[in-house]
Scaffold this active site. Structure first.
Site, PDB file in Angstrom:
ATOM      1  N   LYS A  34      60.357   4.452  60.496  1.00 53.67           N
ATOM      2  CA  LYS A  34      59.023   5.357  59.952  1.00 53.67           C
ATOM      3  C   LYS A  34      58.036   4.057  59.012  1.00 53.67           C
ATOM      4  CE  LYS A  34      57.982   9.158  57.067  1.00 53.67           C
ATOM      5  NZ  LYS A  34      56.806   9.021  56.002  1.00 53.67           N
ATOM      6  N   LYS A  63      49.192  10.235  58.968  1.00 61.85           N
ATOM      7  CA  LYS A  63      48.391  11.363  58.427  1.00 61.85           C
ATOM      8  C   LYS A  63      46.935  11.917  58.273  1.00 61.85           C
ATOM      9  CE  LYS A  63      52.432  12.715  55.566  1.00 61.85           C
ATOM     10  NZ  LYS A  63      53.787  11.189  55.622  1.00 61.85           N
ATOM     11  N   ILE A  67      37.122  13.028  60.340  1.00 61.12           N
ATOM     12  CA  ILE A  67      36.038  13.130  61.779  1.00 61.12           C
ATOM     13  C   ILE A  67      36.842  12.592  62.983  1.00 61.12           C
ATOM     14  CG2 ILE A  67      33.817  13.282  60.391  1.00 61.12           C
ATOM     15  CD1 ILE A  67      33.079  10.855  61.765  1.00 61.12           C
ATOM     16  N   ASN A  69      35.589  10.932  65.850  1.00 59.44           N
ATOM     17  CA  ASN A  69      35.448   9.743  66.047  1.00 59.44           C
ATOM     18  C   ASN A  69      36.497   8.782  65.145  1.00 59.44           C
ATOM     19  OD1 ASN A  69      33.577   8.117  67.791  1.00 59.44           O
ATOM     20  ND2 ASN A  69      33.368   7.412  64.935  1.00 59.44           N
TER      21      ASN A  69
END
Ligand code: C5P
Length: 238
Positions: A34, A63, A67, A69
């Site tokens: 990770k 995380k 928005i 887009n």
């Protein structure tokens, strides 16, 4: 699934050199890493590309909470790096999770995981930000939204793995950080569990960080985690 494939080591270090040093020390013991915001920001995407080129799987823990887009763009950038998992905040709602899943469609190996409630949060912490549900109820509510948005799985604490497996069915990925070995300190995890308990309850993968990366012998520490899981592969064990 073999225990080795269930264990994701969190490379929570602050330089590329430290990360590569850890990867070299773990060698074939670890196949899945990770990379989080600290290391990505400090080392840049070249490290992720090197891990992928070396045959490692990478969970890029972005995380995302933006928005739709912008989330879609970040997911496409993660997919282009060749990573296997990327995270989006389920608290951002169905719109951003669906945007992430759609963007991941161009990358067959990329799985979008929805972060439910980080393992350091308790029900009291949730109340402080205006959420009256218990941590488990909130995790299950968010997991339902994630499933509806088409996410491939969720991130949650070990203690919620069983309820999540029941809610999401056999195919969903359920990835649990917040694992500690029996007898070890819980550190800053509010809702911890052992690797074995998490997988026995239904987790598909466990994320382990400092217990391995800060150990005097990281490979030996990782073998302890694997040993904790191996018993589950023994016939008759649960
Ligand atoms: O505690 P450990 O070093 O094993 O943490 C591994 C990962 O678990 C971290 O990269 C972080 O994403 C997650 N974590 C968490 N809540 C905490 C501590 C760690 O979700 N309290």
């Amino acid at each position: 699934m073999h225990p080795t494939d269930r264990i994701i080591v969190a490379l929570d270090v602050d330089t590329r050199r430290a990360a590569e040093n850890m990867v070299d020390r773990l060698g074939a013991e670890c196949r899945f890493y990770k990379v989080g915001l600290e290391l990505l920001t400090a080392a840049g995407p070249g490290l992720v590309e090197r891990l992928v080129a070396d045959g490692k799987e990478v969970f890029l823990d972005l995380k995302l909470f933006e928005i739709p887009n912008s989330v879609a763009g970040a997911v496409r950038a993660a997919g282009a790096l060749g990573v296997s998992m990327v995270t989006v905040h389920s608290m951002g709602g169905t719109g951003i999770m669906a945007a992430a899943v759609a963007a991941a469609g161009d990358f067959p190996r990329l799985r979008v995981l929805a972060l439910t409630v980080v393992t350091s949060m308790t029900s009291a912490d949730l109340a402080a930000v205006g959420i009256s549900a218990s941590a488990e109820d909130q995790v299950l509510r968010l997991a339902g939204l994630a499933e509806g948005a088409g996410c491939h799985g969720v991130i949650a604490a070990p203690q919620e793995a069983g309820a999540l497996r029941g809610r999401l069915g056999p195919r969903a990925l359920i990835v649990t950080p917040g694992v500690v070995l029996p007898g070890e300190s819980r550190g800053d995890h509010a809702r911890p569990g052992t690797p074995r308990a998490a997988v026995a309850a239904g987790a598909s993968h466990v994320v382990v960080g400092r217990a391995v990366t800060r150990a005097a012998d990281p490979a030996a520490a990782l073998r302890l985690v694997r040993g904790d899981l191996l018993v589950l592969n023994t016939p008759g064990a649960r």
